[in-house]
Write a protein that holds these residues in place. Sequence first.
Motif, PDB file in Angstrom:
ATOM      1  N   SER A 174       0.984  -1.250  -0.056  1.00 15.29           N
ATOM      2  CA  SER A 174      -0.106   0.016   0.066  1.00 15.29           C
ATOM      3  C   SER A 174       0.700   1.216   0.048  1.00 15.29           C
ATOM      4  N   ALA A 175       1.980   1.286   0.399  1.00 19.13           N
ATOM      5  CA  ALA A 175       2.847   2.414   0.719  1.00 19.13           C
ATOM      6  C   ALA A 175       3.328   2.706  -0.606  1.00 19.13           C
ATOM      7  N   ILE A 176       3.795   1.748  -1.388  1.00 18.83           N
ATOM      8  CA  ILE A 176       4.331   2.007  -2.876  1.00 18.83           C
ATOM      9  C   ILE A 176       3.268   2.416  -3.866  1.00 18.83           C
ATOM     10  N   ARG A 177       1.984   1.760  -3.693  1.00 21.89           N
ATOM     11  CA  ARG A 177       0.903   2.416  -4.317  1.00 21.89           C
ATOM     12  C   ARG A 177       0.712   3.692  -4.029  1.00 21.89           C
TER      13      ARG A 177
ATOM     14  N   GLU B  69       0.637   6.693  -6.881  1.00 29.50           N
ATOM     15  CA  GLU B  69      -0.764   7.567  -7.165  1.00 29.50           C
ATOM     16  C   GLU B  69      -0.494   8.872  -7.107  1.00 29.50           C
ATOM     17  N   ILE B  70       0.363   9.460  -6.072  1.00 28.59           N
ATOM     18  CA  ILE B  70       0.300  10.847  -6.120  1.00 28.59           C
ATOM     19  C   ILE B  70       1.362  11.485  -6.810  1.00 28.59           C
ATOM     20  N   GLU B  71       2.320  10.644  -7.210  1.00 29.96           N
ATOM     21  CA  GLU B  71       3.438  11.116  -8.178  1.00 29.96           C
ATOM     22  C   GLU B  71       2.875  11.206  -9.503  1.00 29.96           C
ATOM     23  N   SER B  72       2.188  10.214  -9.800  1.00 31.81           N
ATOM     24  CA  SER B  72       1.735  10.201 -11.129  1.00 31.81           C
ATOM     25  C   SER B  72       0.225   9.393 -11.390  1.00 31.81           C
TER      26      SER B  72
ATOM     27  N   ALA C 243      -3.776   7.968   0.546  1.00 30.95           N
ATOM     28  CA  ALA C 243      -3.522   6.822  -0.561  1.00 30.95           C
ATOM     29  C   ALA C 243      -3.114   5.521   0.141  1.00 30.95           C
ATOM     30  N   ASN C 244      -2.435   5.717   1.058  1.00 34.75           N
ATOM     31  CA  ASN C 244      -1.897   4.321   1.650  1.00 34.75           C
ATOM     32  C   ASN C 244      -3.056   3.708   2.403  1.00 34.75           C
TER      33      ASN C 244
END
Length: 211
Positions: free
Chosen positions: A26-29, A33-36, A198-199
């Motif tokens: 979830s942390a990577i996702r 999501e926020i960066e792109s 998002a996380n």
Amino acid sequence: MTSPKPTSLTDADFIAAAKTLRCDVSAIRAVAEIESPKGGFLYDDHAGEWRPTVLFERHVMYRRYKDKYGYDKAIAMVNQCPDIINTKSGGYIGGEAEHRRIEKARKLDNTIALESASWGMFQIMGYHWKALGYQSVVDFVLAMSKAEASQLEAFVRFIQANKTLLNAIRSKDWALFALTYNGKAYRQNQYDVKMARANNKYAYMNKVRNA
């Protein structure tokens, strides 16, 4: 003829990356999501092909150009083309049009131009190429242009190379992560707040899926 869209990331890709970093998927996702928000690639109508998501940083171009050519030449370029070389950040066009800015900057200095943009799903700056083990910034850009899996690999290398980021993503200390990843102005864009939300969203989705 429209070029095929580069391969998108799968759940297995995210799981493998999380295992390597020893953090939650979830942390990577959340970072992705926020960066792109639209993914690691956008279709460029002008070029007629899929190209990596980019954002050109004119103030980075200025700093690197000044270091290489000197202050006087850098200021002269600022006066001539402030949209791609400037003492201040900004001038963003957004989307695939950012590639137009990179193409213009490459006419001044190809290497510096590529180093002055952030690339792919995780928006990693080109000037990190050497620290991440790429042969050149061109090698880095080519990797970012292959598939989202290549962009994820660069992200994993980037996090592994920075203990602060590694510890922050493992503990989900989003304020520290955003400060280190996005810079001191992270509060202005609320990167920490957005990543935390998002996380939580992805963690909840995973919990429901596995219930």
